[in-house]
Enzyme design. Structure first.
Site, PDB file in Angstrom:
ATOM      1  N   ALA A  67     -52.826 103.132  56.319  1.00 15.22           N
ATOM      2  CA  ALA A  67     -51.983 104.336  55.703  1.00 15.22           C
ATOM      3  C   ALA A  67     -50.954 104.439  57.813  1.00 15.22           C
ATOM      4  CB  ALA A  67     -52.428 104.730  54.818  1.00 15.22           C
ATOM      5  N   GLY A 112     -56.259 100.997  55.624  1.00  9.13           N
ATOM      6  CA  GLY A 112     -55.463 100.781  54.945  1.00  9.13           C
ATOM      7  C   GLY A 112     -55.135  98.859  54.922  1.00  9.13           C
ATOM      8  N   GLU A 115     -58.085  97.174  53.821  1.00  3.65           N
ATOM      9  CA  GLU A 115     -58.783  98.077  52.962  1.00  3.65           C
ATOM     10  C   GLU A 115     -57.275  97.021  51.954  1.00  3.65           C
ATOM     11  OE1 GLU A 115     -58.142 101.760  53.622  1.00  3.65           O
ATOM     12  OE2 GLU A 115     -59.747 102.425  52.046  1.00  3.65           O
ATOM     13  N   GLU A 135     -60.503 105.355  59.946  1.00  2.56           N
ATOM     14  CA  GLU A 135     -60.726 106.625  60.122  1.00  2.56           C
ATOM     15  C   GLU A 135     -61.312 107.441  60.784  1.00  2.56           C
ATOM     16  OE1 GLU A 135     -60.871 103.560  58.081  1.00  2.56           O
ATOM     17  OE2 GLU A 135     -59.295 103.348  56.323  1.00  2.56           O
TER      18      GLU A 135
HETATM   19  N1  CAA Z   1     -49.181 104.488  60.726  1.00  6.28           N
HETATM   20  C1  CAA Z   1     -48.279 105.161  61.290  1.00  6.28           C
HETATM   21  N2  CAA Z   1     -47.592 104.398  62.258  1.00  6.28           N
HETATM   22  C2  CAA Z   1     -48.277 103.515  63.182  1.00  6.28           C
HETATM   23  C3  CAA Z   1     -49.728 103.335  62.461  1.00  6.28           C
HETATM   24  C4  CAA Z   1     -50.066 104.365  61.481  1.00  6.28           C
HETATM   25  N3  CAA Z   1     -51.169 103.602  60.499  1.00  6.28           N
HETATM   26  N4  CAA Z   1     -49.810 102.062  63.702  1.00  6.28           N
HETATM   27  C5  CAA Z   1     -49.079 101.841  64.024  1.00  6.28           C
HETATM   28  N5  CAA Z   1     -47.811 103.283  64.511  1.00  6.28           N
HETATM   29  C6  CAA Z   1     -46.665 102.460  64.873  1.00  6.28           C
HETATM   30  C7  CAA Z   1     -47.493 104.380  66.237  1.00  6.28           C
HETATM   31  O1  CAA Z   1     -47.241 105.202  66.067  1.00  6.28           O
HETATM   32  C8  CAA Z   1     -46.351 103.132  67.520  1.00  6.28           C
HETATM   33  O2  CAA Z   1     -44.992 103.753  67.205  1.00  6.28           O
HETATM   34  P1  CAA Z   1     -43.875 104.501  68.045  1.00  6.28           P
HETATM   35  O3  CAA Z   1     -43.312 103.151  68.266  1.00  6.28           O
HETATM   36  O4  CAA Z   1     -42.521 105.625  67.384  1.00  6.28           O
HETATM   37  O5  CAA Z   1     -44.243 105.381  69.023  1.00  6.28           O
HETATM   38  C9  CAA Z   1     -45.749 101.605  67.107  1.00  6.28           C
HETATM   39  O6  CAA Z   1     -46.271 101.652  65.466  1.00  6.28           O
HETATM   40  C10 CAA Z   1     -46.617 100.680  67.324  1.00  6.28           C
HETATM   41  O7  CAA Z   1     -48.252 100.814  67.940  1.00  6.28           O
HETATM   42  P2  CAA Z   1     -49.150 100.952  68.996  1.00  6.28           P
HETATM   43  O8  CAA Z   1     -47.507 101.869  70.191  1.00  6.28           O
HETATM   44  O9  CAA Z   1     -49.376 102.748  69.056  1.00  6.28           O
HETATM   45  O10 CAA Z   1     -49.009  99.550  69.700  1.00  6.28           O
HETATM   46  P3  CAA Z   1     -50.526  99.748  70.281  1.00  6.28           P
HETATM   47  O11 CAA Z   1     -50.818  98.447  70.408  1.00  6.28           O
HETATM   48  O12 CAA Z   1     -50.974 100.665  71.732  1.00  6.28           O
HETATM   49  O13 CAA Z   1     -51.595  99.780  69.415  1.00  6.28           O
HETATM   50  C11 CAA Z   1     -52.497  99.944  67.538  1.00  6.28           C
HETATM   51  C12 CAA Z   1     -51.983  99.083  68.343  1.00  6.28           C
HETATM   52  C13 CAA Z   1     -54.565 100.060  68.408  1.00  6.28           C
HETATM   53  C14 CAA Z   1     -52.971  99.309  65.731  1.00  6.28           C
HETATM   54  C15 CAA Z   1     -52.710 101.825  67.433  1.00  6.28           C
HETATM   55  O14 CAA Z   1     -51.244 101.314  66.969  1.00  6.28           O
HETATM   56  C16 CAA Z   1     -53.389 102.231  66.139  1.00  6.28           C
HETATM   57  O15 CAA Z   1     -54.043 102.568  67.017  1.00  6.28           O
HETATM   58  N6  CAA Z   1     -52.855 102.595  64.638  1.00  6.28           N
HETATM   59  C17 CAA Z   1     -53.595 103.331  63.789  1.00  6.28           C
HETATM   60  C18 CAA Z   1     -54.818 102.503  63.458  1.00  6.28           C
HETATM   61  C19 CAA Z   1     -55.319 103.576  62.118  1.00  6.28           C
HETATM   62  O16 CAA Z   1     -55.351 104.169  62.774  1.00  6.28           O
HETATM   63  N7  CAA Z   1     -55.217 103.038  61.130  1.00  6.28           N
HETATM   64  C20 CAA Z   1     -55.942 103.798  60.402  1.00  6.28           C
HETATM   65  C21 CAA Z   1     -54.545 104.853  59.240  1.00  6.28           C
HETATM   66  S1  CAA Z   1     -55.757 105.766  58.490  1.00  6.28           S
HETATM   67  C22 CAA Z   1     -55.265 104.764  56.040  1.00  6.28           C
HETATM   68  O17 CAA Z   1     -55.695 103.327  56.491  1.00  6.28           O
HETATM   69  C23 CAA Z   1     -56.321 105.525  55.387  1.00  6.28           C
HETATM   70  C24 CAA Z   1     -56.594 104.542  54.412  1.00  6.28           C
HETATM   71  O18 CAA Z   1     -57.782 104.285  54.189  1.00  6.28           O
HETATM   72  C25 CAA Z   1     -55.399 104.656  53.443  1.00  6.28           C
END
Ligand code: CAA
Length: 261
Positions: A67, A112, A115, A135
């Site tokens: 998400a 998400g 999921e 999460e």
């Molecule tokens: N939401 C918003 N933006 C996101 C995102 C997310 N879930 N995941 C990645 N992005 C964005 C980053 O912020 C980044 O944006 P910028 O270029 O503007 O900085 C862009 O995508 C590229 O990401 P990274 O630079 O972080 O890429 P990376 O290769 O270094 O890392 C990754 C990849 C490990 C997937 C890392 O992006 C990450 O950890 N993302 C978040 C993953 C996460 O925590 N997901 C769970 C979300 S909560 C949820 O989903 C709740 C639910 O159950 C409903």
């Protein structure tokens, strides 16, 4: 076919491929994308020419990285509850879509994203795909039914291991624990998904839909109820022309030609 801002939709005969299209944000699911997914599957339900759907992520890095955190960072409790309810509703719509939905997982499937993949009927993963429910790293629980679909797929122990640690696992490990059904080379993923979708699309459509119903509904019932439900659906198949066609073709030693009626 309707056009969307955050989805790319391609129809090829009886198969529709829908790609989540926010590659710069690693296809993170924001509100607009969830609303589009909801609308997309609602509309598609009316299109009887579609016999299988493939969901994938645009770009070479992510299926869906979760998400959208930028939309959740300042969320208050009641809005967050509504957000979870929306996600659950959209993913239930996908799970209950009357034809098979295949996830072609091309990269990160986190939170998400994992999921979403779990709401699909069959999960094909590229060797590059990565899975997790991270999460807890953000101070939240999974909210799009991950706490329910993950243990049903992989068992409570593995589900808790992934959910409590937030660990990211690779496609092979996801296959070992039963989170994905097949792992293929990255360049073969879409072809493999389309081949599978084509194979399913060539079968008797009503029978495929009933089989999906029998499995989805049946596993939530007591065995006796589930057997009764299965028997009802089995009986209902004999109201279709495709049952006559399928069995007649067998007896006549020719290939069946199914019409979906
Ligand atoms: N939401 C918003 N933006 C996101 C995102 C997310 N879930 N995941 C990645 N992005 C964005 C980053 O912020 C980044 O944006 P910028 O270029 O503007 O900085 C862009 O995508 C590229 O990401 P990274 O630079 O972080 O890429 P990376 O290769 O270094 O890392 C990754 C990849 C490990 C997937 C890392 O992006 C990450 O950890 N993302 C978040 C993953 C996460 O925590 N997901 C769970 C979300 S909560 C949820 O989903 C709740 C639910 O159950 C409903």
């Amino acid at each position: 076919m309707e056009s969307f801002n955050n989805l790319i939709v391609e129809k090829d005969g009886a198969i529709v491929v829908v790609s989540i299209n926010r590659p710069k944000e690693l296809n993170a699911l924001n509100l607009a994308t969830m609303q589009e997914l909801d609308k997309f599957f609602e509309t598609l339900e009316e299109d009887a020419s579609v016999r299988a759907v493939i969901i994938t992520g645009n770009g070479d890095k992510a299926f869906v990285a979760g998400a959208d955190i930028t939309e959740m960072v300042n969320m208050k409790a009641l809005t967050a509850r509504d957000w979870a309810r929306l996600g659950q509703k959209v993913f239930s719509r996908i799970e209950n879509f009357s034809r098979p939905v295949i996830a072609a997982i091309n990269g990160f499937a986190l939170g998400g994203g994992c999921e979403l993949a779990m709401a699909c009927d069959i999960r094909l993963a590229s060797e590059k795909a990565k899975f997790g429910q991270p999460e807890v790293n953000l101070g939240i629980t999974p909210g799009f039914a991950g706490t329910q679909r993950l243990p049903r797929l992989v068992g409570k122990g593995q589900a808790k291991l992934l959910t409590f640690t937030g660990d990211i696992i690779d496609a092979q490990e996801a296959k070992t624990i039963g989170l994905v059904d097949k792992v293929v080379a990255p360049e073969e993923l879409l072809t493999a998904a389309k081949t599978l979708a084509g194979e399913i699309a060539a079968k008797a459509p009503v029978a495929v839909s009933y089989a999906k119903l029998a499995i989805n509904r049946g596993v939530e019932m007591e065995s006796e109820q589930a057997y009764a439900y299965e028997a009802e659906l089995f009986g209902m198949c004999f109201t279709t022309e495709d049952q006559t066609e399928g069995m007649t073709a067998f007896v006549e030693k020719r290939k069946p030609c199914f019409k979906g009626i």
